[in-house]
Design an enzyme around this catalytic site. Structure first.
Site, PDB file in Angstrom:
ATOM      1  N   HIS A  42       0.823  -1.223   0.000  1.00  0.00           N
ATOM      2  CA  HIS A  42       0.000   0.000   0.000  1.00  0.00           C
ATOM      3  C   HIS A  42       0.853   1.268   0.000  1.00  0.00           C
ATOM      4  O   HIS A  42       0.318   2.362  -0.204  1.00  0.00           O
ATOM      5  CB  HIS A  42      -0.920   0.037   1.229  1.00  0.00           C
ATOM      6  CG  HIS A  42      -1.986  -1.018   1.209  1.00  0.00           C
ATOM      7  ND1 HIS A  42      -2.824  -1.205   0.144  1.00  0.00           N
ATOM      8  CD2 HIS A  42      -2.329  -1.957   2.140  1.00  0.00           C
ATOM      9  CE1 HIS A  42      -3.649  -2.220   0.402  1.00  0.00           C
ATOM     10  NE2 HIS A  42      -3.367  -2.691   1.599  1.00  0.00           N
ATOM     11  N   ASP A  50      -2.894 -10.576  -2.400  1.00  0.00           N
ATOM     12  CA  ASP A  50      -3.468 -10.044  -1.159  1.00  0.00           C
ATOM     13  C   ASP A  50      -4.942  -9.676  -1.415  1.00  0.00           C
ATOM     14  O   ASP A  50      -5.306  -9.299  -2.526  1.00  0.00           O
ATOM     15  CB  ASP A  50      -2.675  -8.802  -0.742  1.00  0.00           C
ATOM     16  CG  ASP A  50      -2.997  -8.320   0.656  1.00  0.00           C
ATOM     17  OD1 ASP A  50      -2.205  -8.595   1.572  1.00  0.00           O
ATOM     18  OD2 ASP A  50      -4.037  -7.646   0.833  1.00  0.00           O
TER      19      ASP A  50
END
Ligand SMILES: [Zn+2]
Length: 320
Positions: A138, A175
């Site tokens: 992220h 993910d």
């Protein structure tokens, strides 16, 4: 009858296992799901499963400013390092905090991806697993977010491209959350093909619009389950990977899509992580001599995390 003395000994193919005790010193407060116990749960389970004996352990080095600067803006790197708290926490976003050990842990996590790249490209091992935290996918070029500070796989990828001179590197991200940071850093880099599958409509609420020429981002609805996940890999990822013919494959290995993990709701199980890793290894064997660098991302309920990592690593090391 075979004479043992005359039988050439073939060394087992070992997977590098890169971690560091500093990675467990970063913590973001009581009850935070991205907790130090994630790493010990994984390591304990690898030991119990008998896999740890067949992994080559390495201490993760600290990433250098030059290495980080290939994926992040220099101003962001300096600001993050300078803003580390002496005690207590510095709140980066509502879910992401720094303690006094965070910078050191984040430097180790990114450094692990660099070392893994060097080990794999020098032929010392075909595969490497970076058992590190904080995770990275992220983290954008100029922003920490979503438990991530430096984008570990992106730092490794740029090391492979800019230092080792590779021309085509694939990033596979399974993910449950979209790897917005990796997309932010790598979107314009045509030397990279990013393939991701994530759950639509959850954090970070990106990905659906990221299907540029080097992005194969597939959002799946909540409760999609194994069949839809495997169909997306087969129909979307594999043709793109085959056409791209990567010279090295990175994996953003997040296991929060497991049905026992409450961070997402994709409904995957260990067998799906075994299966997808086999697909990745098949592409790697076809195009890049089996070279795969995998970096831990998410996965927050300790038991399914540990079981899923063991399933993934067993395939990386050829034991499954
Ligand atoms: Zn995640």
């Amino acid at each position: 009858m075979t004479c043992l003395q005359c039988t050439p000994t073939v060394p087992p193919v070992l997977t590098a296992y890169i971690t560091h005790s500093d990675c467990a010193r970063h913590e973001m407060g009581a009850g935070h799901p991205e907790c130090p116990e994630r790493l010990s749960a994984i390591q304990d389970h690898l030991l119990i499963k008998g896999l740890l004996d067949y992994l080559m352990p390495y201490d993760a080095p600290l990433a250098t400013l030059e290495q980080l600067g290939r994926a992040h803006a220099r101003g962001y790197i300096d600001e993050l390092i300078d803003s580390a708290p002496v005690d207590g926490y510095r709140h980066v976003d509502p879910d992401t905090n720094m303690n006094c050990h965070t910078v050191q842990a984040a430097l180790r996590a990114a450094g692990a991806a660099v070392l893994a790249t060097d080990l794999v490209l020098s032929g010392q091992t075909p595969t490497a697993f970076c058992c590190v935290r904080p995770p990275g996918h992220h983290a954008e070029r100029g922003a920490a977010m979503g438990f991530c500070f430096f984008n570990n796989v992106a730092v490794g990828i740029r090391h492979a491209l800019n230092v080792h001179g590779l021309q085509r590197v694939a990033l596979i991200d399974f993910d449950v959350h979209h790897g917005n940071g990796s997309a932010d850093i790598l979107r314009e880099d045509q030397r990279v093909l990013m393939c991701s599958i994530f759950e639509s409509g959850i954090y970070p609420f990106t990905g659906e619009a990221d299907n540029g020429p080097n992005m194969v981002n597939v959002g799946l609805p909540s409760r999609s389950g194994s069949e839809a996940f495997r169909a997306a890999v087969t129909d979307k990822w594999l043709p793109a990977l085959d056409a791209f013919a990567p010279q090295l494959i990175y994996v953003s290995a997040g296991f929060d899509g497991h049905r026992e993990d409450d961070m997402g709701n994709l409904g995957l199980v260990e067998a799906d992580y075994t299966w997808v890793t086999r697909q990745i290894m098949a592409v790697a064997r076809k195009h890049c001599r089996g070279r795969v660098v995998s970096c831990l991302e998410g996965g927050y309920v300790l038991s399914p995390l540990a079981r899923s990592v063991a399933a993934h690593v067993a395939v990386l090391m050829g034991a499954d």
